[in-house]
Design an enzyme around this catalytic site. Sequence first.
Site, PDB file in Angstrom:
ATOM      1  N   ALA A 147       0.803  -1.161   0.089  1.00 31.99           N
ATOM      2  CA  ALA A 147       0.063   0.072  -0.046  1.00 31.99           C
ATOM      3  C   ALA A 147       0.826   1.244  -0.168  1.00 31.99           C
ATOM      4  O   ALA A 147       2.093   1.251   0.657  1.00 31.99           O
ATOM      5  CB  ALA A 147      -0.979   0.071   1.143  1.00 31.99           C
ATOM      6  N   PRO A 148       0.260   2.369  -0.415  1.00 37.53           N
ATOM      7  CA  PRO A 148       1.145   3.575  -0.556  1.00 37.53           C
ATOM      8  C   PRO A 148       0.941   4.529   0.711  1.00 37.53           C
ATOM      9  O   PRO A 148       0.224   4.319   1.478  1.00 37.53           O
ATOM     10  CB  PRO A 148       0.573   4.378  -1.837  1.00 37.53           C
ATOM     11  CG  PRO A 148      -0.853   3.760  -1.821  1.00 37.53           C
ATOM     12  CD  PRO A 148      -0.897   2.540  -1.362  1.00 37.53           C
ATOM     13  N   TRP A 149       1.328   5.687   0.749  1.00 38.00           N
ATOM     14  CA  TRP A 149       1.299   6.646   1.971  1.00 38.00           C
ATOM     15  C   TRP A 149       0.293   7.695   1.781  1.00 38.00           C
ATOM     16  O   TRP A 149       0.105   8.355   2.736  1.00 38.00           O
ATOM     17  CB  TRP A 149       2.707   7.114   2.316  1.00 38.00           C
ATOM     18  CG  TRP A 149       3.650   7.678   1.095  1.00 38.00           C
ATOM     19  CD1 TRP A 149       4.669   6.862   0.668  1.00 38.00           C
ATOM     20  CD2 TRP A 149       3.365   8.827   0.504  1.00 38.00           C
ATOM     21  NE1 TRP A 149       5.370   7.674  -0.295  1.00 38.00           N
ATOM     22  CE2 TRP A 149       4.472   8.692  -0.470  1.00 38.00           C
ATOM     23  CE3 TRP A 149       2.694   9.964   0.338  1.00 38.00           C
ATOM     24  CZ2 TRP A 149       4.880   9.910  -1.475  1.00 38.00           C
ATOM     25  CZ3 TRP A 149       2.729  10.960  -0.573  1.00 38.00           C
ATOM     26  CH2 TRP A 149       3.846  11.194  -1.399  1.00 38.00           C
ATOM     27  N   PRO A 174       2.084  -1.693   4.667  1.00 40.12           N
ATOM     28  CA  PRO A 174       1.691  -0.176   4.573  1.00 40.12           C
ATOM     29  C   PRO A 174       2.947   0.462   4.186  1.00 40.12           C
ATOM     30  O   PRO A 174       4.029  -0.074   4.301  1.00 40.12           O
ATOM     31  CB  PRO A 174       1.269  -0.011   5.891  1.00 40.12           C
ATOM     32  CG  PRO A 174       1.940  -0.880   6.901  1.00 40.12           C
ATOM     33  CD  PRO A 174       2.034  -2.056   6.070  1.00 40.12           C
ATOM     34  N   GLU A 176       6.225   2.570   4.747  1.00 40.06           N
ATOM     35  CA  GLU A 176       7.119   2.837   5.462  1.00 40.06           C
ATOM     36  C   GLU A 176       7.005   3.852   6.441  1.00 40.06           C
ATOM     37  O   GLU A 176       7.263   4.158   7.607  1.00 40.06           O
ATOM     38  CB  GLU A 176       8.582   2.824   5.154  1.00 40.06           C
ATOM     39  CG  GLU A 176       9.159   3.793   4.277  1.00 40.06           C
ATOM     40  CD  GLU A 176      10.550   3.806   3.773  1.00 40.06           C
ATOM     41  OE1 GLU A 176      11.449   3.389   4.753  1.00 40.06           O
ATOM     42  OE2 GLU A 176      10.677   3.908   2.649  1.00 40.06           O
ATOM     43  N   SER A 225       4.022   3.783  -7.340  1.00 38.94           N
ATOM     44  CA  SER A 225       4.832   4.538  -8.642  1.00 38.94           C
ATOM     45  C   SER A 225       4.747   3.511  -9.616  1.00 38.94           C
ATOM     46  O   SER A 225       5.050   2.218  -9.565  1.00 38.94           O
ATOM     47  CB  SER A 225       6.141   5.161  -8.307  1.00 38.94           C
ATOM     48  OG  SER A 225       7.138   4.236  -7.933  1.00 38.94           O
ATOM     49  N   GLU A 246      -1.767  -0.624  -9.593  1.00 42.09           N
ATOM     50  CA  GLU A 246      -2.680   0.529  -9.737  1.00 42.09           C
ATOM     51  C   GLU A 246      -1.311   1.740  -9.522  1.00 42.09           C
ATOM     52  O   GLU A 246      -1.041   1.809  -8.423  1.00 42.09           O
ATOM     53  CB  GLU A 246      -3.536   0.639  -8.788  1.00 42.09           C
ATOM     54  CG  GLU A 246      -4.465   1.790  -8.940  1.00 42.09           C
ATOM     55  CD  GLU A 246      -4.187   3.352  -8.648  1.00 42.09           C
ATOM     56  OE1 GLU A 246      -3.710   3.900  -9.401  1.00 42.09           O
ATOM     57  OE2 GLU A 246      -4.925   3.507  -7.497  1.00 42.09           O
ATOM     58  N   CYS A 280      -3.268  10.014  -7.131  1.00 44.19           N
ATOM     59  CA  CYS A 280      -2.836   9.581  -8.554  1.00 44.19           C
ATOM     60  C   CYS A 280      -3.811  10.106  -9.592  1.00 44.19           C
ATOM     61  O   CYS A 280      -3.677  10.018 -10.793  1.00 44.19           O
ATOM     62  CB  CYS A 280      -2.396   8.143  -8.600  1.00 44.19           C
ATOM     63  SG  CYS A 280      -3.659   7.149  -7.908  1.00 44.19           S
ATOM     64  N   GLU A 376       4.606  12.675 -13.167  1.00 44.92           N
ATOM     65  CA  GLU A 376       3.503  12.907 -11.943  1.00 44.92           C
ATOM     66  C   GLU A 376       4.411  13.559 -10.977  1.00 44.92           C
ATOM     67  O   GLU A 376       5.324  13.394 -10.356  1.00 44.92           O
ATOM     68  CB  GLU A 376       3.086  11.403 -11.473  1.00 44.92           C
ATOM     69  CG  GLU A 376       2.102  11.471 -10.317  1.00 44.92           C
ATOM     70  CD  GLU A 376       1.435  10.194 -10.080  1.00 44.92           C
ATOM     71  OE1 GLU A 376       0.257  10.112  -9.648  1.00 44.92           O
ATOM     72  OE2 GLU A 376       2.239   9.285 -10.036  1.00 44.92           O
TER      73      GLU A 376
END
Length: 474
Positions: A147-149, A174, A176, A225, A246, A280, A376
């Site tokens: 998962a991203p932050w 999750p 870091e 990313s 994704e 995103c 991005e």
Amino acid sequence: MPLPRLSNFVDGKKTEPLDDGYAELLDPCTGTASALAPVSGPQDVDAAMRSAATAFAQWRRTTPAERQQALLRIADALESRMEEFAEAELLDTGSTAAAGEAPLMVDQLRFFAGTARLLEGSSAGEYSAGHTSYVRREPVGVCAQLAPWNFPLLMAVLKSAPAIAAGNTVVLKPAETTPRSALLFAELAAEFLPPGVLNVVCGAPATGRLMVEHPVPAMVSLTGSVEAGIDVARSAAADLKRVHLELGGKTPVVVFADADLDAATAKIIEGAFGNAGQDCTAATRVLADREIHDELVERLAAAARAVRPGPPADRAAAYGPLNNAAQLERVRGLVERLPEHAEVVVGGKQAGEAGYFFEPTVVSGVRQDDEIIRTEVFGPVVTVQPFATEEEAVRLANGVEQGLASAVWTSDHTRAMRLTGLLDFGTVWVNTHLGFPSEMPHGGFKHSGYGKDLSMYGFEAYTRIKHVMHHVGA
């Protein structure tokens, strides 16, 4: 005073790291350490994977009704304890987004609880003489999820709910810098799930790589990313694991001269600066009809001047900090490297001396091959480009490697219908932005990855198809 220590959550309980120890979590509002989080190594990952594999043997045999009931109870518990979760996420992100996203998260849990009882397949029949065939839809197995932050709790729910609803078990990592809310969610879910169904291990990208390379997972899901997606796909390919990605976006917002500019401006500002632009699908690449280009730039600049970033205690702040020092440097660098033909109309600098805040920024005069158009930003930066014709608008919109989401603003229904077919993006919004109903798929094309979150498509991604044939005689 020593910093508090977080723990992994494996096999239904908190566990101390077996391998690499701990790393500091930094408060993005101040840049100072707020806690210590585990840095999970091979032993930690292996323990989580073995727990998930053991739990899968039984969880896969539960009925859809049992899985539905568990997820509904988790949804109710999350809804009743949302303030606690919002506070946990606030410590990691400096953002109040979790509180605002609460209805969406609870709805997703309830939606996927329903999908558990809606498994579909071909009807049974005699497709070969003397034989009856039917299709079984089964869980994939253990799922490694990264998962991203930017939306830590929302991503933990979005990834784990469909996998668990389909009968899989999960090892979730999750980001870091933002582990608190995911760990708290696993602890809550353990009240309603058997040990090992949902495990959370903390760590850096190296921990995620260990998860992908571990022999147990049958599927890997990443939100992150493009570079991380390529790395995961390459590692997963070595063991032929199923992969769902994704990845990044570069959302074009195409505004025609006949658009409602008041509504468009308001939605662009909301979609560009919400969560400090760390989304995103953020509305940060505006393509404006030449007839209204200058007016729209002025409107966006005026709206940007009226908002500011700030810590949660600042009730008037429109958004919080960027998540970490590296992200602040990335956003600042993209703005500082703008070519001479580009103009920073408003903003463009770090806000304040402490923390990772960045000013709301509007940039005009950019060209299609500029770095800031093709990369991005993931920050509160809006670029504006002119177009002369509908064909040029489509060419500019599609002329990037990403294909996650897009938007069209026009009062011409025929034009809107035409562009929804021409825009090469997984989502097209018309006269709106950032709508994510649980029933509709979310996922992109090209370098934005493959596979879908949300909807029945997202649920079915966590299942496999088996053909069963019985010989029944002539």
